[in-house]
Design an enzyme around this catalytic site. Structure first.
Site: not given
Ligand SMILES: NC(=O)c1ccc[n+]([C@@H]2O[C@H](COP(=O)([O-])OP(=O)(O)OC[C@H]3O[C@@H](n4cnc5c(N)ncnc54)[C@H](OP(=O)(O)O)[C@@H]3O)[C@@H](O)[C@H]2O)c1
Length: 254
Positions: A38, A159
């Protein structure tokens, strides 16, 4: 990775964290990468930074809870030859409880973490099959999708359940792909704590990185590249990546 040079990848959640890092690395490997999120302004800045890279970055403003916006991105992808690699990375974490949380939050988390992933898988499978080509789908799950106890008592809302469901969906899809003899690999990548905006937005805030060892987005993306680079006879179906729980200070410094 040579076989993917010039091919097209779609990365959801491309505006920050692991998604942004994946876009940079894939473009530097010579792929055409469509990034969805977004926050278009952030992806626009990334596109400028990647102007002289080997591949090309195509940012698209997309709320993945809106099917029409996802379909628009896949339509655009056809003009680049169709999607070969899908990185289902967009994720949403809302820190509250199921027993008293609003239904709107349930819908949002399900919509981003599961429903959007299913739509992107379907569209990628259709695109690859139509072209009788090869593909690879990577679903970014979590170690929380393997073990609920890790976040015992924390306000996880849906989640954790969606990350379990994403892994279950991968197994179902793998069977479907096999039955239809589709040449598409499917990998679940399940990281532990990664330093991105997401955990920082939790009730612990940035303090979480002072008390727990963590990965950097690059660590997860390195694994992604390894998985994508496996020979045709190899499919890595599940990969968990944990921060090494050694000396916290020295581990988190590089
Ligand atoms: N960080 C951790 O500790 C961790 C651990 C295990 C797994 N994960 C997983 O890794 C993945 C990436 O997360 P991250 O840690 O890199 O967090 P992040 O920096 O918060 O990234 C999340 C991304 O998802 C996008 N997003 C959220 N809602 C959206 C929507 N409605 N439409 C389009 N895009 C959307 C956000 O973009 P916009 O807000 O710009 O739309 C952002 O680019 C996720 O699936 C998360 O569950 C994270």
């Amino acid at each position: 990775m040579e076989r993917w040079i010039g091919k097209t990848a779609l990365v959801t959640g491309a505006s920050s964290g692991m998604g942004e890092s994946a876009c940079i690395t894939l473009v530097n490997h010579g792929l055409k990468v469509i990034g969805l999120a977004r926050r278009f302004d952030r992806m626009e800045k990334l596109a400028i930074k990647l102007e002289r890279a080997k591949g090309r970055f195509y940012p698209m403003k997309c709320d993945v809870t809106k099917e029409s916006e996802i379909l628009e991105a896949f339509k655009f992808a056809e003009t680049l030859g169709g999607i070969d690699i899908l990185i289902n990375n967009a994720g949403l974490f809302i820190p509250n409880h199921i027993i008293d949380g609003p239904t709107a939050d349930f819908d949002q988390v399900l919509g981003v973490n599961l429903r959007a992933a299913a739509i992107c898988i379907r569209e990628t499978a259709q695109s690859v099959k139509k072209r009788k080509s090869q593909g690879h789908i990577i679903n970014i799950c979590s170690i929380l999708g393997h073990n609920v106890e890790i976040a015992k008592g924390a306000p996880m809302n849906l989640y954790t359940p969606t990350k379990f469901a994403l892994r279950a969906m991968s197994d179902v899809v793998r069977h479907e792909l096999s039955v239809t003899k589709a040449d598409i690999k499917l990998t679940n990548l399940s990281p532990g704590l990664v330093k991105t905006e997401m955990p920082g937005n939790s009730s612990y805030g940035e303090k979480i990185y002072e008390v727990m060892p963590y990965l950097l987005p690059k660590d997860v993306v390195d694994s992604m590249i390894f998985v994508l680079g496996t020979p045709p006879r190899v499919e890595i179906t599940e990969l968990t990546i944990q921060p090494f729980n050694g000396n916290l200070e020295s581990n988190n410094s590089s």
